[in-house]
Design a protein around this motif. Structure first.
Motif, PDB file in Angstrom:
ATOM      1  N   ARG A  80      -6.416   0.851  -2.297  1.00 49.31           N
ATOM      2  CA  ARG A  80      -6.590  -0.591  -2.464  1.00 49.31           C
ATOM      3  C   ARG A  80      -5.308  -1.296  -2.036  1.00 49.31           C
ATOM      4  O   ARG A  80      -4.236  -0.687  -1.970  1.00 49.31           O
ATOM      5  CB  ARG A  80      -6.894  -0.951  -3.926  1.00 49.31           C
ATOM      6  N   ILE A  81      -5.431  -2.601  -1.821  1.00 50.39           N
ATOM      7  CA  ILE A  81      -4.256  -3.428  -1.533  1.00 50.39           C
ATOM      8  C   ILE A  81      -4.111  -4.457  -2.647  1.00 50.39           C
ATOM      9  O   ILE A  81      -5.067  -5.164  -2.979  1.00 50.39           O
ATOM     10  CB  ILE A  81      -4.370  -4.100  -0.161  1.00 50.39           C
ATOM     11  N   ARG A  82      -2.912  -4.497  -3.243  1.00 49.11           N
ATOM     12  CA  ARG A  82      -2.617  -5.473  -4.297  1.00 49.11           C
ATOM     13  C   ARG A  82      -1.671  -6.525  -3.720  1.00 49.11           C
ATOM     14  O   ARG A  82      -0.588  -6.196  -3.226  1.00 49.11           O
ATOM     15  CB  ARG A  82      -1.973  -4.795  -5.499  1.00 49.11           C
ATOM     16  N   ALA A  83      -2.088  -7.771  -3.795  1.00 48.43           N
ATOM     17  CA  ALA A  83      -1.285  -8.885  -3.293  1.00 48.43           C
ATOM     18  C   ALA A  83      -1.004  -9.859  -4.425  1.00 48.43           C
ATOM     19  O   ALA A  83      -1.726  -9.907  -5.428  1.00 48.43           O
ATOM     20  CB  ALA A  83      -2.023  -9.594  -2.160  1.00 48.43           C
ATOM     21  N   GLY A  84       0.070 -10.624  -4.279  1.00 49.66           N
ATOM     22  CA  GLY A  84       0.346 -11.698  -5.224  1.00 49.66           C
ATOM     23  C   GLY A  84       0.915 -11.270  -6.553  1.00 49.66           C
ATOM     24  O   GLY A  84       0.835 -12.006  -7.527  1.00 49.66           O
ATOM     25  N   SER A  85       1.525 -10.071  -6.614  1.00 46.27           N
ATOM     26  CA  SER A  85       2.116  -9.611  -7.871  1.00 46.27           C
ATOM     27  C   SER A  85       3.484  -8.990  -7.621  1.00 46.27           C
ATOM     28  O   SER A  85       3.666  -8.224  -6.669  1.00 46.27           O
ATOM     29  CB  SER A  85       1.214  -8.573  -8.546  1.00 46.27           C
TER      30      SER A  85
END
Length: 268
Positions: A80-85
């Protein structure tokens, strides 16, 4: 902060398939300062552990630039790709990967043309914590000695512990000739005009930083590709030189059917 045991369970689950690289000697920062940085997380089903595997750079709401090596031995269904953290393993927005296009010249050993474009299944909304970087103009000039900024998550040494919060470090670009001289006896990586070598005493890449962006102004000029020893000042870190691939990235993005504009900086 994850424990050392956490890390080694994950490594045992995939043997030698996990990518390299994480920042050593950097300073803690927040995602508001670097909203283009995203974390590639990976679930190892056996032990049921999710780790931050690689780093990427958002170049449009649909496209992330990273290292081709990131996907060695990987099942995209588990990634998965986690953005904004600021934290690589919690918060922010998590999206699935649609597909990945590796550069056709990519070779794992000796490492060469180590760059890939990731297509997201759903677009990421632009905000104060999620934003894009420009690509550099093709064949840009980057002076030897230039200070460059790298941002990433993770380990500060090869024995851990894993840090889950974002860090940044400043390195200095080395001349290609000096880098070739240092790496002259190694067959692990190809040192040519399509890479940037960079170093600073007591600073650099370590396990898990594959794909970490090197930035000048508002453009991504490098993507972390190879390192030799987390605290080995003798060997500079190797980054894929993005301006040598700007046209290829634009062509790949345009052929993928996603209506999201990737912007090129007017200059560095």
């Amino acid at each position: 902060m994850a424990s050392v045991a956490y890390f080694f369970l994950a490594i045992l689950a995939v043997a030698s398939a996990a990518p390299e690289g994480r920042i050593v000697g950097g300073e803690h920062v927040t995602i508001q300062e670097f909203p283009y940085a995203v974390a590639y997380t990976y679930l190892y089903p056996g032990p049921g552990i999710t780790v931050q595997r690689c780093v990427g750079t958002l170049v449009s709401s649909f496209h992330v630039l990273t290292s081709a090596f990131c996907f060695t031995g990987a099942n995209l269904d588990n990634m998965r790709i986690r953005a904004g953290s600021t934290n690589s393993l919690s918060g922010g927005t998590v999206v699935e990967i649609d597909h990945v296009v590796k550069n056709p010249g990519y070779v794992e050993t000796p490492r060469a043309h180590d760059i890939a474009v990731t297509f997201l299944k759903t677009p990421l909304g632009i905000s104060n914590v999620i934003n894009v970087l420009f690509l550099p103009p093709p064949n840009s000039y980057i002076a030897d000695g230039q200070s460059v900024k790298v941002v990433s998550w993770g380990f500060e040494s090869e024995s851990g512990p894993q840090l889950e919060t974002l860090k940044t470090v400043f390195l200095n670009k080395l001349s290609l000739a000096d880098c070739q001289a240092v790496y002259g006896d190694t067959e692990s990586v190809e040192i040519s005009d399509v890479v940037i070598c960079a170093a600073a005493a007591g600073k650099g890449m370590c396990l898990g930083d594959s794909g970490a962006p090197m930035v000048i102004n508002n453009a991504i000029v490098g993507s972390s590709s190879f390192f030799k020893g987390c605290l080995d000042d003798e060997f500079p870190d190797i980054f894929t030189r993005v301006d040598r691939y700007t046209n290829w990235i634009l062509e790949v993005a345009a052929s993928g059917g996603r209506k999201a504009e990737i912007r090129v900086a007017p200059s560095l």
